[in-house]
Design an enzyme around this catalytic site. Structure first.
Site, PDB file in Angstrom:
ATOM      1  CD  GLU A  49      -2.768   1.066   2.537  1.00 45.50           C
ATOM      2  OE1 GLU A  49      -3.376   2.112   2.844  1.00 45.50           O
ATOM      3  OE2 GLU A  49      -2.812   0.025   3.219  1.00 45.50           O
ATOM      4  CG  ASP A  60      -3.324   8.577   7.368  1.00 46.16           C
ATOM      5  OD1 ASP A  60      -3.508   7.354   7.461  1.00 46.16           O
ATOM      6  OD2 ASP A  60      -3.253   9.176   6.287  1.00 46.16           O
TER       7      ASP A  60
END
Length: 262
Positions: A49, A60
C-alpha cells in the site's frame, strides 16, 4: 482478475495469509520509497500500500501525519507516486494499491488521476474520505479499467456492510479499531464478527488494518482474516532511521510475514 486477485488466489492455494505493508510515498524521499518497495517484496510482502501524503489526513494518526509532512518538506508532489509505481513496474509485478484522499484526486482532476493510475499500472485505490453514497463520483471511471476500488468496512458499518461490499473487488479493508491509524498495544474489537458479516455477502478476501504492529497482533487477526495490513509501525521505523531504514524495515516485515503464513 488483476494482480490482487492472482495473489490472493495463490495464497489460498498455499493455505497462507497476506501481509500488506504500507509506506508513505516520499518519506524519506521518492528514491528511497522505491527502494523500500523492493525491500518489502523481498522480505515477504504480498501486496504493498502506497500512501499519498495529504495536508489534512482524517484517517491517519500522528505517525503517518508526520511522515506526510516530511515528504512535503522534501518536495514531494502527487505525480511522484506514479513515478515510483512506473519505476517499480520495470522490475516487479507485486500488487500495488494507492491510498489517497479524495480531496487530492479532486484537486488533481479525477479523470487525469485515473488515467495516471492506468498508465502506471496501479492495481487498486483506497479512498478513505469517499463515502459509499458518493462512489459514483469515481467508481464509474475505475470500472472502465482494471484498477479496483477497495472498500473500507468499520465496526460501526454494521447494517451497511452488505451495501459496502456487494460489488467489492480485490479485498475488503476491515478497520480493526475506531479512530485513526496508529500503533496500539491491544486490539480488543470483535474482528471475527465483522469479518463474518462481510463473508456472508461477499467472497472477496478480508484484510484487517489500523493498529496492527506486533507479530502477535498479526497472527491473531489472521486467524479470521485473509490478511494483515501494517502501516504506522513501518512508518515509525522509517522516521527513526531515515535513509538508512531499508534493512530495519526489511527485518521487521520478515518477522511479521513469518506469523501470517497460515
Amino acid at each position: 482478475m488483476n494482480r490482487i486477485d492472482e495473489r490472493f488466489k495463490k495464497l489460498k492455494e498455499e493455505n497462507k495469509k497476506a501481509l500488506i505493508p504500507y509506506i508513505c510515498c516520499g518519506d524519506p524521499s521518492v528514491e528511497d520509497s522505491e527502494k523500500l518497495v523492493y525491500a518489502l517484496e523481498e522480505a515477504g510482502a504480498d501486496i504493498i500500500e502506497l500512501g499519498i501524503p495529504y495536508s489534512d489526513p482524517l484517517a491517519d494518526g500522528p505517525v503517518i501525519q508526520a511522515a506526510g509532512l516530511r515528504a512535503f518538506a522534501g518536495g514531494f508532489r502527487l505525480e511522484d507516486t506514479f513515478k515510483i509505481v512506473k519505476n517499480v513496474r520495470k522490475n516487479s509485478q507485486i500488487p500495488l494499491v494507492i491510498m489517497v484522499y479524495y480531496s487530492s484526486i479532486i484537486g488533481f482532476g479525477k479523470e487525469k488521476f485515473v488515467e495516471l493510475c492506468v498508465d502506471a499500472d496501479v492495481d487498486g485505490l483506497i479512498v478513505p474520505d469517499l463515502p459509499y453514497e458518493e462512489y459514483d463520483e469515481l467508481k464509474p471511471l475505475l470500472d472502465k479499467t482494471n484498477v479496483y476500488m477497495i472498500p473500507l468496512v468499520a465496526l460501526t458499518s454494521e447494517d451497511r456492510i452488505p451495501m459496502l461490499v456487494k460489488e467489492s473487488k480485490g479485498f475488503v479493508y476491515c478497520v480493526s479499531s475506531l479512530g485513526v491509524t496508529g500503533v496500539r498495544k491491544e486490539i480488543k474489537t470483535d474482528i471475527n464478527g465483522m469479518i463474518e458479516l462481510v463473508k456472508e455477502v461477499s467472497d472477496v478476501p478480508c484484510a484487517v488494518g489500523f493498529g496492527i504492529s506486533t507479530p502477535k497482533q498479526a497472527e491473531d487477526v489472521c486467524k479470521y482474516a485473509d490478511g494483515a495490513i501494517v502501516g504506522s509501525a513501518i512508518v515509525r521505523i522509517v522516521a527513526e532511521h531515515g535513509k538508512e531504514s531499508v534493512p530495519y524495515v526489511s527485518q521487521y516485515v520478515k518477522e511479521m510475514k513469518n506469523v501470517v503464513r497460515g
